[in-house]
Design a protein around this motif. Structure first.
Motif, PDB file in Angstrom:
ATOM      1  N   UNK A   2       0.805  -1.223   0.000  1.00  0.00           N
ATOM      2  CA  UNK A   2       0.000   0.000   0.000  1.00  0.00           C
ATOM      3  C   UNK A   2       0.841   1.277   0.000  1.00  0.00           C
ATOM      4  N   UNK A   3       2.107   1.178  -0.410  1.00  0.00           N
ATOM      5  CA  UNK A   3       3.002   2.336  -0.370  1.00  0.00           C
ATOM      6  C   UNK A   3       3.685   2.547  -1.708  1.00  0.00           C
ATOM      7  N   UNK A   4       3.906   3.809  -2.038  1.00  0.00           N
ATOM      8  CA  UNK A   4       4.658   4.168  -3.238  1.00  0.00           C
ATOM      9  C   UNK A   4       5.786   5.100  -2.822  1.00  0.00           C
ATOM     10  N   UNK A   5       6.997   4.724  -3.181  1.00  0.00           N
ATOM     11  CA  UNK A   5       8.168   5.569  -2.969  1.00  0.00           C
ATOM     12  C   UNK A   5       8.330   6.419  -4.226  1.00  0.00           C
ATOM     13  N   UNK A   6       8.343   7.748  -4.064  1.00  0.00           N
ATOM     14  CA  UNK A   6       8.518   8.674  -5.184  1.00  0.00           C
ATOM     15  C   UNK A   6       9.878   9.352  -5.074  1.00  0.00           C
ATOM     16  N   UNK A   7      10.607   9.422  -6.199  1.00  0.00           N
ATOM     17  CA  UNK A   7      11.907  10.076  -6.264  1.00  0.00           C
ATOM     18  C   UNK A   7      11.914  11.013  -7.467  1.00  0.00           C
ATOM     19  N   UNK A   8      12.462  12.216  -7.272  1.00  0.00           N
ATOM     20  CA  UNK A   8      12.632  13.177  -8.373  1.00  0.00           C
ATOM     21  C   UNK A   8      14.032  13.770  -8.256  1.00  0.00           C
TER      22      UNK A   8
END
Length: 148
Positions: A43-49
């Motif tokens: 249920x988790x999303x790791x976002x990187x920019x």
């Protein structure tokens, strides 16, 4: 004799010009393209920019919860560790608690600033580590960054 004097003037000027260009960034590497990525685990999303700014790269990171029930996560600092070119990650300090509901994005740290390396390809290693009800969760993500 005139050629000798001319060379005495030209050589120092050329050396100064070369030093000026080297000092002011000619030949320094830059990030080929801003990049972003994400990785979903349960249920988790790791976002990187990743973006270049002022001869450095900034890595923005967040954790998004997409579950249906409200939860509380616990983590040490940082929630999401980032390193360029090596897998060394260090999570320290007292645990921090955060309540999350569906759609919440959590980013407790400022963007990570990293000095731009020499030209080449480098791996950016990202790892989020936290607990839910005493159960550890880990999300790992890598991005290849190209500097030219």
């Amino acid at each position: 004799m005139k050629k000798y004097k001319l060379i005495l003037y030209i050589v120092p000027i050329a050396v100064i010009a070369i030093l000026f260009f080297v000092w002011n960034g000619v030949g320094k590497a830059t990030l080929v393209a801003n990049q972003g990525g994400s990785k979903k685990i349960e249920d988790f999303i790791l976002h990187i920019r990743v973006e270049e700014e002022d001869q450095k790269i900034k890595v923005y990171r967040s954790l998004q919860y997409i579950g249906e029930e409200s939860i509380e996560i616990e983590h040490q600092t940082p929630l999401i560790s980032v390193s360029l070119g090596h897998k060394n990650h260090d999570f320290t300090g007292s645990k921090v608690k955060e309540d999350m509901t569906d759609g919440d994005s959590y980013y407790p740290q400022k963007a990570k600033t990293i000095k731009i390396p020499k030209k080449g390809r480098y791996t950016l290693y990202c790892i989020a580590r936290f607990e839910i009800n005493g159960r550890e969760k880990t999300i790992e993500h890598t991005e290849e960054l190209v500097f030219e």
